[in-house]
Design a protein around this motif. Structure first.
Motif, PDB file in Angstrom:
ATOM      1  N   LEU A   1      53.255 -89.868 -10.346  1.00  0.00           N
ATOM      2  CA  LEU A   1      53.866 -88.602 -10.745  1.00  0.00           C
ATOM      3  C   LEU A   1      54.438 -88.701 -12.147  1.00  0.00           C
ATOM      4  CD1 LEU A   1      54.600 -85.745  -9.760  1.00  0.00           C
ATOM      5  CD2 LEU A   1      56.760 -86.678  -8.925  1.00  0.00           C
ATOM      6  N   PHE A   2      55.066 -89.847 -12.462  1.00  0.00           N
ATOM      7  CA  PHE A   2      55.560 -90.076 -13.824  1.00  0.00           C
ATOM      8  C   PHE A   2      54.414 -90.065 -14.831  1.00  0.00           C
ATOM      9  CE2 PHE A   2      59.390 -92.505 -12.041  1.00  0.00           C
ATOM     10  CZ  PHE A   2      60.186 -91.371 -12.120  1.00  0.00           C
ATOM     11  N   VAL A   3      53.313 -90.732 -14.476  1.00  0.00           N
ATOM     12  CA  VAL A   3      52.149 -90.783 -15.371  1.00  0.00           C
ATOM     13  C   VAL A   3      51.592 -89.384 -15.599  1.00  0.00           C
ATOM     14  CG1 VAL A   3      49.787 -91.621 -15.607  1.00  0.00           C
ATOM     15  CG2 VAL A   3      51.557 -93.147 -14.740  1.00  0.00           C
ATOM     16  N   GLY A   4      51.450 -88.620 -14.512  1.00  0.00           N
ATOM     17  CA  GLY A   4      50.896 -87.272 -14.639  1.00  0.00           C
ATOM     18  C   GLY A   4      51.745 -86.364 -15.492  1.00  0.00           C
ATOM     19  N   ILE A   5      53.054 -86.447 -15.321  1.00  0.00           N
ATOM     20  CA  ILE A   5      53.952 -85.597 -16.107  1.00  0.00           C
ATOM     21  C   ILE A   5      53.990 -86.049 -17.565  1.00  0.00           C
ATOM     22  CG2 ILE A   5      56.364 -84.922 -16.423  1.00  0.00           C
ATOM     23  CD1 ILE A   5      56.678 -84.890 -13.423  1.00  0.00           C
ATOM     24  N   GLY A   6      53.923 -87.367 -17.786  1.00  0.00           N
ATOM     25  CA  GLY A   6      54.035 -87.876 -19.149  1.00  0.00           C
ATOM     26  C   GLY A   6      52.766 -87.791 -19.971  1.00  0.00           C
ATOM     27  N   VAL A   7      51.609 -87.541 -19.328  1.00  0.00           N
ATOM     28  CA  VAL A   7      50.338 -87.531 -20.055  1.00  0.00           C
ATOM     29  C   VAL A   7      50.310 -86.461 -21.138  1.00  0.00           C
ATOM     30  CG1 VAL A   7      47.888 -86.974 -19.797  1.00  0.00           C
ATOM     31  CG2 VAL A   7      48.938 -88.612 -18.275  1.00  0.00           C
TER      32      VAL A   7
ATOM     33  N   LEU B   1      66.378 -85.898 -10.605  1.00  0.00           N
ATOM     34  CA  LEU B   1      67.015 -86.212 -11.886  1.00  0.00           C
ATOM     35  C   LEU B   1      66.293 -87.359 -12.582  1.00  0.00           C
ATOM     36  CD1 LEU B   1      70.809 -85.928 -10.968  1.00  0.00           C
ATOM     37  CD2 LEU B   1      69.491 -84.395 -12.426  1.00  0.00           C
ATOM     38  N   MET B   2      65.852 -88.351 -11.810  1.00  0.00           N
ATOM     39  CA  MET B   2      65.135 -89.475 -12.395  1.00  0.00           C
ATOM     40  C   MET B   2      63.811 -89.020 -13.010  1.00  0.00           C
ATOM     41  SD  MET B   2      64.218 -93.147 -10.661  1.00  0.00           S
ATOM     42  CE  MET B   2      63.263 -92.380  -9.335  1.00  0.00           C
ATOM     43  N   VAL B   3      63.089 -88.149 -12.303  1.00  0.00           N
ATOM     44  CA  VAL B   3      61.841 -87.618 -12.842  1.00  0.00           C
ATOM     45  C   VAL B   3      62.095 -86.845 -14.135  1.00  0.00           C
ATOM     46  CG1 VAL B   3      59.979 -85.972 -12.436  1.00  0.00           C
ATOM     47  CG2 VAL B   3      60.643 -87.549 -10.633  1.00  0.00           C
TER      48      VAL B   3
ATOM     49  N   GLU C   1      46.669 -92.577  -5.876  1.00  0.00           N
ATOM     50  CA  GLU C   1      47.669 -92.517  -4.821  1.00  0.00           C
ATOM     51  C   GLU C   1      48.791 -91.543  -5.189  1.00  0.00           C
ATOM     52  OE1 GLU C   1      49.640 -96.205  -4.316  1.00  0.00           O
ATOM     53  OE2 GLU C   1      49.945 -96.553  -6.458  1.00  0.00           O
ATOM     54  N   ARG C   2      49.361 -90.913  -4.171  1.00  0.00           N
ATOM     55  CA  ARG C   2      50.461 -89.979  -4.381  1.00  0.00           C
ATOM     56  C   ARG C   2      51.777 -90.748  -4.363  1.00  0.00           C
ATOM     57  NH1 ARG C   2      48.605 -85.252  -0.072  1.00  0.00           N
ATOM     58  NH2 ARG C   2      46.487 -85.002  -0.873  1.00  0.00           N
TER      59      ARG C   2
ATOM     60  N   LEU D   1      45.140 -83.252 -10.377  1.00  0.00           N
ATOM     61  CA  LEU D   1      43.918 -84.064 -10.325  1.00  0.00           C
ATOM     62  C   LEU D   1      44.239 -85.545 -10.226  1.00  0.00           C
ATOM     63  CD1 LEU D   1      40.818 -83.886 -10.477  1.00  0.00           C
ATOM     64  CD2 LEU D   1      41.024 -84.176 -12.961  1.00  0.00           C
ATOM     65  N   LEU D   2      45.222 -86.009 -10.993  1.00  0.00           N
ATOM     66  CA  LEU D   2      45.605 -87.416 -10.945  1.00  0.00           C
ATOM     67  C   LEU D   2      46.182 -87.797  -9.586  1.00  0.00           C
ATOM     68  CD1 LEU D   2      47.233 -87.911 -14.470  1.00  0.00           C
ATOM     69  CD2 LEU D   2      45.068 -88.846 -13.671  1.00  0.00           C
ATOM     70  N   LEU D   3      46.996 -86.896  -9.026  1.00  0.00           N
ATOM     71  CA  LEU D   3      47.618 -87.183  -7.734  1.00  0.00           C
ATOM     72  C   LEU D   3      46.602 -87.141  -6.595  1.00  0.00           C
ATOM     73  CD1 LEU D   3      50.955 -85.184  -8.132  1.00  0.00           C
ATOM     74  CD2 LEU D   3      50.662 -87.664  -8.177  1.00  0.00           C
ATOM     75  N   VAL D   4      45.555 -86.334  -6.745  1.00  0.00           N
ATOM     76  CA  VAL D   4      44.529 -86.252  -5.704  1.00  0.00           C
ATOM     77  C   VAL D   4      43.591 -87.447  -5.784  1.00  0.00           C
ATOM     78  CG1 VAL D   4      42.519 -84.951  -4.911  1.00  0.00           C
ATOM     79  CG2 VAL D   4      44.636 -83.752  -5.483  1.00  0.00           C
TER      80      VAL D   4
END
Length: 311
Positions: free
Chosen positions: A175-181, A113-115, A169-170, A163-166
């Motif tokens: 994860l927030f950055v990757g989803i928000g990009v 839910l937070m994500v 760091e995971r 790509l960002l997570l690989v």
């Protein structure tokens, strides 16, 4: 007789005016809320979602085990000893490592839910401001900003996140950055289209004539008139964010131990289902599907309530 008739007519008009003053008008938002609460599916979904939120808040007070604690006495045969049991305090059973699934489900639901909420909030804020500025500015500024959006939207969304997570760091932050990009791109195009239809309205022309700056005009006059479609899109964006996070976690690239999410729990449950531990899959899957379906029904209800054509 004519004078008496005129006096009676004046009295009737005065009565009508007094009645009209007593009638209170409803704002468009009040009318939309009334229409929303007449939608039984949306109201029911809102109640279900509220119960899930209440579960994540109140649930930890009823937990006997923590999300990291291992029940060593039942580690021998999870299929038999790890079944859901009220007596042992494992209301949802154990996972394959002997940890309490009840506590882990609460943590996973909070994370998902937070994500969804934070990711949608980032997408709405950036997309609304970007699209409103592009649509209001027009000309070469609008063309340049929209071409940037077209280039970014052509990049595979999931590829960027993985790509960002690989590379980095995971973590939950990454994860927030990757989803928000790239999640704000569709929002910017929707807002830009609505802004083009609002920029030549009378209240915007009045603001220009009064010497109000363009950014102030966008913030005070354009953005508030976009709240309806923004709210609807944000509600429909949350389940998409949750599904994206769940898919990433299902691949093992999302939330890392000791944290967890619904996608990670579903992944673990799918890997152990052949051992007979069905609860490991169906418990997180139930919460995942319930949240997604409830959010979609709420979004549909808001869309119908805020649709000007149905007013």
């Amino acid at each position: 007789m004519g004078m008496v008739h005129d006096i009676d007519r004046v009295d009737r008009i005065a009565e009508k005016l007094a009645e009209a003053e007593q009638i209170k008008g409803r704002s468009p938002w009040q009318d939309a809320m009334t229409r929303f609460f007449h939608n039984k599916a949306s109201v029911g979904s809102l109640i279900v979602l509220g119960l899930i939120l209440l579960f994540t808040i109140v649930g930890p007070y009823f937990a006997v085990w923590s999300n990291e604690e291992i029940d060593w006495d039942r580690m021998g045969d999870i299929a038999e000893l790890g079944r859901p049991s009220i007596e042992n305090g494992h209301y949802f059973g154990l996972d394959d490592l002997g940890r309490d699934l009840y506590a882990r489900t609460i943590q996973a639901t909070r994370t998902s839910l937070m994500v969804g909420v934070i990711g949608s909030l980032v997408a709405v804020v950036i997309g609304t401001l970007y699209g409103a500025v592009a649509g209001f500015a027009g000309g070469w500024v609008d063309g340049l900003m929209m071409r940037i959006v077209d280039i970014l939207i052509a990049i595979p969304y999931m590829f960027v996140i993985i790509l960002l997570l690989v590379i980095f760091e995971r973590s939950l932050f990454m994860l927030f950055v990757g989803i928000g990009v790239l999640s704000w791109l569709d929002m910017s195009r929707i807002v830009r289209g609505q802004t083009l239809s609002l920029k030549n309205r009378e209240f915007v022309e009045a603001a220009r004539a009064a010497g109000v700056g363009w950014f102030t005009t966008v913030r005070r006059h354009i953005v508030p008139n976009l709240l309806g479609i923004v709210v609807v899109y944000a509600t429909l964006l949350v389940p998409g964010m949750i599904m994206t996070e769940s898919f990433i976690s299902f691949l093992g690239l999302g939330v890392q131990e000791p944290n967890t999410s619904l996608g990670a729990l579903i992944n673990e449950g799918a890997g152990t289902i052949l051992r007979g531990t069905l609860w490991q899959l169906f418990v997180p899957l139930f919460f995942f599907l319930t949240i997604i379906i409830s959010l979609f029904f709420i979004g549909d209800g808001l869309r119908d309530a805020l649709d000007p054509k149905d007013r």
